[in-house]
Write a protein that holds these residues in place. Structure first.
Motif, PDB file in Angstrom:
ATOM      1  N   MET A  47      -6.772  18.490  23.261  1.00 10.50           N
ATOM      2  CA  MET A  47      -6.581  19.797  22.615  1.00 10.50           C
ATOM      3  C   MET A  47      -6.201  20.833  23.660  1.00 10.50           C
ATOM      4  SD  MET A  47      -9.283  21.979  20.340  1.00 10.50           S
ATOM      5  CE  MET A  47      -9.623  20.555  19.319  1.00 10.50           C
ATOM      6  N   LYS A  48      -5.252  21.692  23.388  1.00  6.52           N
ATOM      7  CA  LYS A  48      -4.835  22.702  24.331  1.00  6.52           C
ATOM      8  C   LYS A  48      -5.952  23.723  24.550  1.00  6.52           C
ATOM      9  CE  LYS A  48      -0.037  22.261  22.822  1.00  6.52           C
ATOM     10  NZ  LYS A  48       1.122  22.941  22.240  1.00  6.52           N
ATOM     11  N   GLN A  49      -6.108  24.135  25.823  1.00  2.00           N
ATOM     12  CA  GLN A  49      -7.147  25.093  26.160  1.00  2.00           C
ATOM     13  C   GLN A  49      -6.625  26.516  25.933  1.00  2.00           C
ATOM     14  OE1 GLN A  49     -10.311  24.145  26.927  1.00  2.00           O
ATOM     15  NE2 GLN A  49      -9.484  22.139  26.369  1.00  2.00           N
ATOM     16  N   THR A  50      -6.427  26.876  24.689  1.00  2.00           N
ATOM     17  CA  THR A  50      -5.926  28.184  24.292  1.00  2.00           C
ATOM     18  C   THR A  50      -6.937  28.821  23.362  1.00  2.00           C
ATOM     19  OG1 THR A  50      -3.657  27.327  24.407  1.00  2.00           O
ATOM     20  CG2 THR A  50      -3.991  29.401  23.235  1.00  2.00           C
ATOM     21  N   LYS A  51      -7.124  30.133  23.501  1.00  2.00           N
ATOM     22  CA  LYS A  51      -8.047  30.824  22.597  1.00  2.00           C
ATOM     23  C   LYS A  51      -7.473  30.804  21.185  1.00  2.00           C
ATOM     24  CE  LYS A  51     -10.488  35.185  21.895  1.00  2.00           C
ATOM     25  NZ  LYS A  51     -11.775  34.514  21.679  1.00  2.00           N
ATOM     26  N   ILE A  52      -8.218  30.247  20.265  1.00  2.00           N
ATOM     27  CA  ILE A  52      -7.770  30.100  18.883  1.00  2.00           C
ATOM     28  C   ILE A  52      -8.357  31.234  18.056  1.00  2.00           C
ATOM     29  CG2 ILE A  52      -7.611  28.531  16.923  1.00  2.00           C
ATOM     30  CD1 ILE A  52      -6.359  27.465  19.509  1.00  2.00           C
ATOM     31  N   SER A  53      -7.515  31.902  17.274  1.00  2.00           N
ATOM     32  CA  SER A  53      -8.000  33.013  16.462  1.00  2.00           C
ATOM     33  C   SER A  53      -8.836  32.494  15.296  1.00  2.00           C
ATOM     34  CB  SER A  53      -6.827  33.839  15.922  1.00  2.00           C
ATOM     35  OG  SER A  53      -6.164  33.140  14.888  1.00  2.00           O
ATOM     36  N   GLU A  54      -9.706  33.366  14.800  1.00  2.00           N
ATOM     37  CA  GLU A  54     -10.555  33.007  13.664  1.00  2.00           C
ATOM     38  C   GLU A  54      -9.723  32.708  12.426  1.00  2.00           C
ATOM     39  OE1 GLU A  54     -14.243  34.966  11.094  1.00  2.00           O
ATOM     40  OE2 GLU A  54     -13.857  35.618  13.153  1.00  2.00           O
ATOM     41  N   ALA A  55      -8.598  33.418  12.268  1.00  2.00           N
ATOM     42  CA  ALA A  55      -7.733  33.202  11.110  1.00  2.00           C
ATOM     43  C   ALA A  55      -7.184  31.776  11.095  1.00  2.00           C
ATOM     44  CB  ALA A  55      -6.582  34.202  11.116  1.00  2.00           C
ATOM     45  N   VAL A  56      -6.826  31.261  12.266  1.00  4.12           N
ATOM     46  CA  VAL A  56      -6.312  29.887  12.357  1.00  4.12           C
ATOM     47  C   VAL A  56      -7.399  28.900  11.970  1.00  4.12           C
ATOM     48  CG1 VAL A  56      -5.447  28.110  13.925  1.00  4.12           C
ATOM     49  CG2 VAL A  56      -4.581  30.436  14.097  1.00  4.12           C
ATOM     50  N   VAL A  57      -8.587  29.084  12.512  1.00  7.92           N
ATOM     51  CA  VAL A  57      -9.699  28.171  12.221  1.00  7.92           C
ATOM     52  C   VAL A  57     -10.024  28.165  10.736  1.00  7.92           C
ATOM     53  CG1 VAL A  57     -12.139  27.689  12.660  1.00  7.92           C
ATOM     54  CG2 VAL A  57     -10.667  28.429  14.540  1.00  7.92           C
ATOM     55  N   LYS A  58      -9.955  29.336  10.087  1.00  7.81           N
ATOM     56  CA  LYS A  58     -10.278  29.422   8.662  1.00  7.81           C
ATOM     57  C   LYS A  58      -9.206  28.789   7.787  1.00  7.81           C
ATOM     58  CE  LYS A  58     -13.550  33.229   8.554  1.00  7.81           C
ATOM     59  NZ  LYS A  58     -13.928  34.511   7.918  1.00  7.81           N
ATOM     60  N   ARG A  59      -7.986  28.642   8.321  1.00 14.96           N
ATOM     61  CA  ARG A  59      -6.943  27.965   7.547  1.00 14.96           C
ATOM     62  C   ARG A  59      -7.049  26.452   7.630  1.00 14.96           C
ATOM     63  NH1 ARG A  59      -3.657  32.563   9.009  1.00 14.96           N
ATOM     64  NH2 ARG A  59      -2.950  31.575  10.935  1.00 14.96           N
ATOM     65  N   LEU A  60      -7.674  25.934   8.668  1.00 11.07           N
ATOM     66  CA  LEU A  60      -7.755  24.479   8.832  1.00 11.07           C
ATOM     67  C   LEU A  60      -8.449  23.783   7.651  1.00 11.07           C
ATOM     68  CD1 LEU A  60      -8.527  24.091  12.646  1.00 11.07           C
ATOM     69  CD2 LEU A  60      -6.348  23.766  11.468  1.00 11.07           C
ATOM     70  N   PRO A  61      -9.583  24.288   7.137  1.00  8.12           N
ATOM     71  CA  PRO A  61     -10.188  23.630   5.968  1.00  8.12           C
ATOM     72  C   PRO A  61      -9.284  23.648   4.740  1.00  8.12           C
ATOM     73  CG  PRO A  61     -11.775  25.092   7.030  1.00  8.12           C
ATOM     74  CD  PRO A  61     -10.445  25.374   7.644  1.00  8.12           C
ATOM     75  N   ILE A  62      -8.433  24.692   4.629  1.00  4.57           N
ATOM     76  CA  ILE A  62      -7.496  24.755   3.509  1.00  4.57           C
ATOM     77  C   ILE A  62      -6.458  23.651   3.646  1.00  4.57           C
ATOM     78  CG2 ILE A  62      -5.817  26.199   2.306  1.00  4.57           C
ATOM     79  CD1 ILE A  62      -7.319  28.646   3.389  1.00  4.57           C
ATOM     80  N   TYR A  63      -5.946  23.471   4.862  1.00  2.00           N
ATOM     81  CA  TYR A  63      -5.004  22.374   5.098  1.00  2.00           C
ATOM     82  C   TYR A  63      -5.663  21.031   4.780  1.00  2.00           C
ATOM     83  CZ  TYR A  63      -2.485  25.916   7.853  1.00  2.00           C
ATOM     84  OH  TYR A  63      -1.821  27.040   8.273  1.00  2.00           O
ATOM     85  N   LEU A  64      -6.905  20.893   5.214  1.00  2.00           N
ATOM     86  CA  LEU A  64      -7.612  19.627   4.996  1.00  2.00           C
ATOM     87  C   LEU A  64      -7.792  19.341   3.513  1.00  2.00           C
ATOM     88  CD1 LEU A  64      -9.092  17.237   6.270  1.00  2.00           C
ATOM     89  CD2 LEU A  64     -11.163  18.634   6.334  1.00  2.00           C
ATOM     90  N   GLN A  65      -8.098  20.363   2.735  1.00  2.70           N
ATOM     91  CA  GLN A  65      -8.281  20.192   1.291  1.00  2.70           C
ATOM     92  C   GLN A  65      -7.009  19.667   0.635  1.00  2.70           C
ATOM     93  OE1 GLN A  65      -9.116  23.828  -0.841  1.00  2.70           O
ATOM     94  NE2 GLN A  65     -10.125  22.736  -2.508  1.00  2.70           N
ATOM     95  N   VAL A  66      -5.871  20.263   0.985  1.00  2.66           N
ATOM     96  CA  VAL A  66      -4.599  19.824   0.411  1.00  2.66           C
ATOM     97  C   VAL A  66      -4.251  18.416   0.877  1.00  2.66           C
ATOM     98  CG1 VAL A  66      -2.117  20.260   0.355  1.00  2.66           C
ATOM     99  CG2 VAL A  66      -3.720  22.151   0.105  1.00  2.66           C
ATOM    100  N   LEU A  67      -4.477  18.130   2.136  1.00  6.36           N
ATOM    101  CA  LEU A  67      -4.192  16.798   2.669  1.00  6.36           C
ATOM    102  C   LEU A  67      -5.039  15.732   1.983  1.00  6.36           C
ATOM    103  CD1 LEU A  67      -3.933  17.752   6.430  1.00  6.36           C
ATOM    104  CD2 LEU A  67      -2.072  16.813   5.052  1.00  6.36           C
ATOM    105  N   ASN A  68      -6.290  16.050   1.710  1.00  2.80           N
ATOM    106  CA  ASN A  68      -7.152  15.099   0.997  1.00  2.80           C
ATOM    107  C   ASN A  68      -6.620  14.826  -0.406  1.00  2.80           C
ATOM    108  OD1 ASN A  68      -9.112  14.460   2.942  1.00  2.80           O
ATOM    109  ND2 ASN A  68     -10.259  16.325   2.521  1.00  2.80           N
ATOM    110  N   GLU A  69      -6.116  15.871  -1.063  1.00  2.00           N
ATOM    111  CA  GLU A  69      -5.520  15.684  -2.389  1.00  2.00           C
ATOM    112  C   GLU A  69      -4.304  14.763  -2.311  1.00  2.00           C
ATOM    113  OE1 GLU A  69      -4.647  19.577  -3.801  1.00  2.00           O
ATOM    114  OE2 GLU A  69      -6.753  20.136  -4.089  1.00  2.00           O
ATOM    115  N   LEU A  70      -3.478  14.952  -1.291  1.00  2.00           N
ATOM    116  CA  LEU A  70      -2.306  14.097  -1.097  1.00  2.00           C
ATOM    117  C   LEU A  70      -2.728  12.659  -0.819  1.00  2.00           C
ATOM    118  CD1 LEU A  70      -0.107  16.450   1.131  1.00  2.00           C
ATOM    119  CD2 LEU A  70       0.194  15.963  -1.295  1.00  2.00           C
ATOM    120  N   TYR A  71      -3.783  12.510  -0.029  1.00  2.00           N
ATOM    121  CA  TYR A  71      -4.280  11.170   0.308  1.00  2.00           C
ATOM    122  C   TYR A  71      -4.719  10.424  -0.945  1.00  2.00           C
ATOM    123  CZ  TYR A  71      -7.354   7.545   2.174  1.00  2.00           C
ATOM    124  OH  TYR A  71      -7.958   6.341   2.449  1.00  2.00           O
ATOM    125  N   TYR A  72      -5.446  11.100  -1.825  1.00  2.00           N
ATOM    126  CA  TYR A  72      -5.933  10.453  -3.045  1.00  2.00           C
ATOM    127  C   TYR A  72      -4.797  10.160  -4.022  1.00  2.00           C
ATOM    128  CZ  TYR A  72     -10.710  11.224  -1.520  1.00  2.00           C
ATOM    129  OH  TYR A  72     -11.887  11.199  -0.798  1.00  2.00           O
TER     130      TYR A  72
END
Length: 218
Positions: free
Chosen positions: A1-26
């Motif tokens: 993982m790159k050693q870059t400061k990640i904004s809170e907005a980016v971190v909060k979008r990751l679960p949204i991406y994961l939710q959609v990806l799980n739907e695609l997986y199923y």
């Protein structure tokens, strides 16, 4: 993982991406492009690519993202590949609802202990979890290696509960009580305020009505 400061907005979008990806997986969809994700999420595809690029190069040009692989990587980023035990304080209606969700969750993050201060609730069962007295919090946190806490108590009790959670050694708090809590800087706390969200929705509803009225006058 790159050693870059990640904004809170980016971190909060990751679960949204994961939710959609799980739907695609199923749905047995194997690959997805940033454009397709953007359409599903109403986000700019460039923003999605930028968010994911903070953590590595997961896509292939002309093909997109392998759904299974990206699910695995986002779960690793969010630490969902590790077992994280959670304590819930407040065995009321909301506490029951969260424990019911916990029952059907497949993630390694689980509510493993429930606490309350009211004698009538102590000893009762919520999805095979026995409600414990708040006095047992510190011992249970140590015994079960609990790292996160959820607060679902009335506002007037919330700060006292937060203090006890911090003293017990919990590292992060999700607060559902309608109160702003003070905790040490090293403790991460997120607030979920239903009342505030409803009030803001009411404002936007009124804005939409005014806009409709103005358009009708035109």
């Amino acid at each position: 993982m790159k050693q870059t400061k990640i904004s809170e907005a980016v971190v909060k979008r990751l679960p949204i991406y994961l939710q959609v990806l799980n739907e695609l997986y199923y749905r047995e969809i194997q690959t997805v492009s940033s454009q397709e994700l953007g359409i599903k999420l109403d986000l700019n595809p460039a923003q999605i690519r930028k968010d994911l690029a903070y953590f590595g190069d997961f896509g292939r040009k002309g093909i997109g993202y392998d759904v299974t692989y990206l699910i695995e990587k986002i779960r690793q980023i969010l630490k969902l590949d590790q077992k994280i035990n959670v304590a819930l304080v407040g065995a009321g209606n909301l506490g029951h609802a969260l424990c019911n969700y916990n029952k059907y969750s497949n993630d390694n993050m689980k509510i493993t202990a429930v606490f309350d201060v009211h004698p009538s609730k102590i000893g009762t069962q919520i999805n095979h979890l026995t409600v414990l007295p708040i006095e047992a919090l510190a011992e249970t946190v140590k015994e079960l290696n609990i790292r996160l806490g959820i607060i679902t108590v009335p506002a007037f009790e919330a700060q006292n509960v937060a203090n006890q959670i911090v003293e017990a050694g919990i590292e992060g708090i999700l607060n559902f009580a309608p109160a702003i809590l003070r905790v040490p800087d090293e403790i991460r706390i997120h607030h979920v305020d239903f009342t505030r969200e409803l009030l803001s929705l009411a404002y936007y509803l009124e804005r939409e009505r005014e806009a409709d009225n103005e358009s009708n006058l035109d």
